[in-house]
Design an enzyme around this catalytic site. Structure first.
Site, PDB file in Angstrom:
ATOM      1  N   ASP A 116      -1.066  13.347  -6.513  1.00 28.04           N
ATOM      2  CA  ASP A 116       0.362  13.397  -6.252  1.00 28.04           C
ATOM      3  C   ASP A 116       0.803  14.853  -6.156  1.00 28.04           C
ATOM      4  O   ASP A 116       0.259  15.713  -6.850  1.00 28.04           O
ATOM      5  CB  ASP A 116       1.129  12.687  -7.381  1.00 28.04           C
ATOM      6  CG  ASP A 116       2.529  12.266  -6.956  1.00 28.04           C
ATOM      7  OD1 ASP A 116       2.842  12.342  -5.759  1.00 28.04           O
ATOM      8  OD2 ASP A 116       3.305  11.853  -7.837  1.00 28.04           O
ATOM      9  N   ASN A 144       1.094   7.292  -1.574  1.00 25.79           N
ATOM     10  CA  ASN A 144       2.207   8.242  -1.535  1.00 25.79           C
ATOM     11  C   ASN A 144       1.900   9.256  -0.428  1.00 25.79           C
ATOM     12  O   ASN A 144       0.878   9.170   0.249  1.00 25.79           O
ATOM     13  CB  ASN A 144       2.444   8.869  -2.918  1.00 25.79           C
ATOM     14  CG  ASN A 144       1.250   9.666  -3.442  1.00 25.79           C
ATOM     15  OD1 ASN A 144       0.464  10.219  -2.658  1.00 25.79           O
ATOM     16  ND2 ASN A 144       1.105   9.746  -4.753  1.00 25.79           N
ATOM     17  N   GLU A 147      -1.474  11.146  -0.637  1.00 28.93           N
ATOM     18  CA  GLU A 147      -2.621  10.262  -0.374  1.00 28.93           C
ATOM     19  C   GLU A 147      -2.729   9.925   1.121  1.00 28.93           C
ATOM     20  O   GLU A 147      -3.833   9.915   1.683  1.00 28.93           O
ATOM     21  CB  GLU A 147      -2.491   8.997  -1.230  1.00 28.93           C
ATOM     22  CG  GLU A 147      -2.688   9.306  -2.717  1.00 28.93           C
ATOM     23  CD  GLU A 147      -2.031   8.327  -3.682  1.00 28.93           C
ATOM     24  OE1 GLU A 147      -2.281   8.444  -4.898  1.00 28.93           O
ATOM     25  OE2 GLU A 147      -1.247   7.448  -3.247  1.00 28.93           O
ATOM     26  N   SER A 181       6.597   7.426  -0.971  1.00 31.21           N
ATOM     27  CA  SER A 181       7.577   8.499  -1.122  1.00 31.21           C
ATOM     28  C   SER A 181       7.139   9.697  -0.311  1.00 31.21           C
ATOM     29  O   SER A 181       5.960  10.028  -0.238  1.00 31.21           O
ATOM     30  CB  SER A 181       7.721   8.897  -2.587  1.00 31.21           C
ATOM     31  OG  SER A 181       6.509   9.449  -3.049  1.00 31.21           O
ATOM     32  N   ILE A 217      15.958  11.243  -8.561  1.00 26.21           N
ATOM     33  CA  ILE A 217      16.291  11.584  -9.949  1.00 26.21           C
ATOM     34  C   ILE A 217      15.495  12.838 -10.273  1.00 26.21           C
ATOM     35  O   ILE A 217      14.294  12.902  -9.997  1.00 26.21           O
ATOM     36  CB  ILE A 217      15.908  10.439 -10.912  1.00 26.21           C
ATOM     37  CG1 ILE A 217      16.638   9.156 -10.509  1.00 26.21           C
ATOM     38  CG2 ILE A 217      16.229  10.820 -12.354  1.00 26.21           C
ATOM     39  CD1 ILE A 217      16.083   7.901 -11.177  1.00 26.21           C
ATOM     40  N   ALA A 219      13.494  14.365 -12.113  1.00 19.18           N
ATOM     41  CA  ALA A 219      12.507  14.310 -13.192  1.00 19.18           C
ATOM     42  C   ALA A 219      11.257  13.656 -12.629  1.00 19.18           C
ATOM     43  O   ALA A 219      11.322  12.956 -11.613  1.00 19.18           O
ATOM     44  CB  ALA A 219      13.027  13.498 -14.367  1.00 19.18           C
ATOM     45  N   GLY A 225       4.529   4.554  -8.952  1.00 19.86           N
ATOM     46  CA  GLY A 225       3.760   4.016  -7.822  1.00 19.86           C
ATOM     47  C   GLY A 225       3.064   2.711  -8.199  1.00 19.86           C
ATOM     48  O   GLY A 225       2.960   1.789  -7.377  1.00 19.86           O
ATOM     49  N   ASP A 226       2.595   2.628  -9.437  1.00 12.87           N
ATOM     50  CA  ASP A 226       1.910   1.411  -9.913  1.00 12.87           C
ATOM     51  C   ASP A 226       2.893   0.237  -9.956  1.00 12.87           C
ATOM     52  O   ASP A 226       2.571  -0.886  -9.555  1.00 12.87           O
ATOM     53  CB  ASP A 226       1.326   1.630 -11.316  1.00 12.87           C
ATOM     54  CG  ASP A 226       0.444   2.872 -11.375  1.00 12.87           C
ATOM     55  OD1 ASP A 226      -0.172   3.212 -10.347  1.00 12.87           O
ATOM     56  OD2 ASP A 226       0.385   3.500 -12.448  1.00 12.87           O
TER      57      ASP A 226
HETATM   58  P1  ADP Z   1       3.255   7.654  -7.213  1.00 12.57           P
HETATM   59  O1  ADP Z   1       3.722   7.466  -8.616  1.00 12.57           O
HETATM   60  O2  ADP Z   1       2.049   6.849  -6.887  1.00 12.57           O
HETATM   61  O3  ADP Z   1       3.156   9.078  -6.742  1.00 12.57           O
HETATM   62  P2  ADP Z   1       5.716   7.577  -5.747  1.00 12.57           P
HETATM   63  O4  ADP Z   1       5.936   8.968  -6.247  1.00 12.57           O
HETATM   64  O5  ADP Z   1       5.683   7.372  -4.280  1.00 12.57           O
HETATM   65  O6  ADP Z   1       4.391   6.946  -6.341  1.00 12.57           O
HETATM   66  O7  ADP Z   1       6.835   6.684  -6.395  1.00 12.57           O
HETATM   67  C1  ADP Z   1       7.015   5.354  -6.042  1.00 12.57           C
HETATM   68  C2  ADP Z   1       8.477   5.021  -5.967  1.00 12.57           C
HETATM   69  O8  ADP Z   1       9.116   5.398  -7.180  1.00 12.57           O
HETATM   70  C3  ADP Z   1       9.262   5.737  -4.862  1.00 12.57           C
HETATM   71  O9  ADP Z   1       9.309   4.942  -3.702  1.00 12.57           O
HETATM   72  C4  ADP Z   1      10.645   5.854  -5.463  1.00 12.57           C
HETATM   73  O10 ADP Z   1      11.354   4.653  -5.179  1.00 12.57           O
HETATM   74  C5  ADP Z   1      10.402   5.890  -6.944  1.00 12.57           C
HETATM   75  N1  ADP Z   1      10.488   7.252  -7.509  1.00 12.57           N
HETATM   76  C6  ADP Z   1       9.476   8.011  -7.988  1.00 12.57           C
HETATM   77  N2  ADP Z   1       9.925   9.181  -8.466  1.00 12.57           N
HETATM   78  C7  ADP Z   1      11.264   9.165  -8.292  1.00 12.57           C
HETATM   79  C8  ADP Z   1      12.330  10.084  -8.580  1.00 12.57           C
HETATM   80  N3  ADP Z   1      12.114  11.272  -9.177  1.00 12.57           N
HETATM   81  N4  ADP Z   1      13.591   9.723  -8.258  1.00 12.57           N
HETATM   82  C9  ADP Z   1      13.853   8.540  -7.671  1.00 12.57           C
HETATM   83  N5  ADP Z   1      12.895   7.637  -7.373  1.00 12.57           N
HETATM   84  C10 ADP Z   1      11.627   7.934  -7.673  1.00 12.57           C
HETATM   85 MG    MG Z   2       4.705  10.436  -6.765  1.00 15.57          MG
HETATM   86 MG    MG Z   3       0.353   6.294  -7.268  1.00 16.61          MG
END
Ligand code: ADP
Ligand code: MG
Ligand code: MG
Length: 296
Positions: A116, A144, A147, A181, A217, A219, A225-226
């Site tokens: 990530d 993501n 990936e 994302s 958000i 943070a 993602g899970d």
């Molecule tokens: P991974 O944890 O595998 O990297 P992502 O970062 O793509 O997966 O997160 C998956 C989903 O979680 C995103 O589509 C989004 O909806 C939500 N998400 C993750 N981080 C945030 C954030 N900081 N603010 C808002 N939504 C988030």
């Molecule tokens: Mg992510």
């Molecule tokens: Mg993931």
């Protein structure tokens, strides 16, 4: 006939990532879930320390042999997430082929967990295994941005680039790809999700593509993602022909849980360096927010 998912994901004793997110979520959505642990750790690996074991391909083969002997073979779905060893990843290809023998209609939802935000958290050789062996077996792929870039060897800087990556992944066989994302310089303060699904047509391949802009958000959460992969499996199963609604429902559930979690943490904990206590406070509030899973 209740759908049944074989879920091969990480297990943590404490907290909510990997299988600890997915199993509960899918059960609440009415699925039978049979969990296999890819690793068993005390807590997620973002904490300052963690303890536990990584499982290999032989471990998975043993479990599958046991299921086969007892004819416990009626899976509608395979879901895979974080895989901690190359030997386990290679075994997953065999397991997927076996499940397809048992059920030719099997849906394989694959989260190709590699890393990530520019940081790889598996051995580099796994990128090639996903590209050459695993992705071609998947029905629904949910990488993501990082990936998707690693697997396609394309740089993604715009939605157009993202859809190009989706198409390239779909040409490897998955009928649906969701880039969960993306961070776009043109859209500060947001997270962009892209999804593309193949529509069968007489004249060559055609795609339905949707994008969703989500307020960011400020943070970093672990396990998002899970959780999204499990929600997408559930929602796409219920709405196989309505990609946009399925995605909206999955993201709405996830955002409600994230907002609850952020609110419970408060600004200070969200910005604090990652001590064990801070990591613990930032665990997804899945139990408190469980009604959001069924009622997005
Ligand atoms: P991974 O944890 O595998 O990297 P992502 O970062 O793509 O997966 O997160 C998956 C989903 O979680 C995103 O589509 C989004 O909806 C939500 N998400 C993750 N981080 C945030 C954030 N900081 N603010 C808002 N939504 C988030
Ligand atoms: Mg992510
Ligand atoms: Mg993931």
């Amino acid at each position: 006939n209740i759908p049944r998912v074989l879920s091969i994901q990480s297990h943590v004793v404490h907290g909510y990532v990997g299988g600890k997110c997915a199993v509960f979520t899918l059960q609440r959505l009415g699925f039978e879930v049979d969990p296999v642990y890819s690793v068993q750790f005390s807590n997620h690996t973002g904490y300052p320390t963690f303890k536990g074991s990584v499982f290999d391909g032989k471990h998975l083969q043993d479990l599958l042999d046991g299921l086969e002997v007892n004819e416990l073979t009626n899976y509608s779905h395979l879901l895979t997430g974080y895989i901690g060893s190359v030997s386990l990843l290679n075994k997953i290809a065999e397991v997927c082929r076996k499940l397809k023998e048992w059920n030719s209609e099997l849906t394989y939802v694959c989260d190709p967990v590699l890393g990530d935000e520019g940081r790889l958290y598996v051995p580099l050789e796994m990128v090639e295994s996903y590209r050459n062996t695993i992705v071609p077996l998947a029905s629904i792929l949910v990488p993501n941005q990082f990936e998707a870039e690693l697997i396609t060897e394309l740089k993604i800087n715009s939605p157009a680039d993202g859809f190009k990556a989706c198409t390239k992944l779909q040409e490897m066989d998955p009928h649906t790809v969701v880039i969960t994302s993306m961070t776009l310089a043109s859209e500060p303060g947001t997270v962009t999700l892209l999804a593309s699904t193949s529509i069968s047509q007489d004249r060559g391949p055609s795609y339905q593509q949707v994008s969703l802009t989500i307020p960011r958000i400020n943070a970093y959460f672990t396990g998002t993602g899970d959780l999204l992969a499990a929600l997408l499996l559930g929602r796409l199963h219920k709405r196989p022909n309505d990609l946009s609604t399925a995605i909206e429902e999955a993201v709405a559930s996830l955002q409600s849980i994230l907002l609850d979690t952020a609110e419970a943490c408060g600004e200070e904990v969200l910005m604090a360096p990652r001590s064990a206590d801070v990591c613990n406070k930032r665990e997804l509030r899945l139990i408190q927010g469980q009604e959001h899973l069924v009622d997005p």
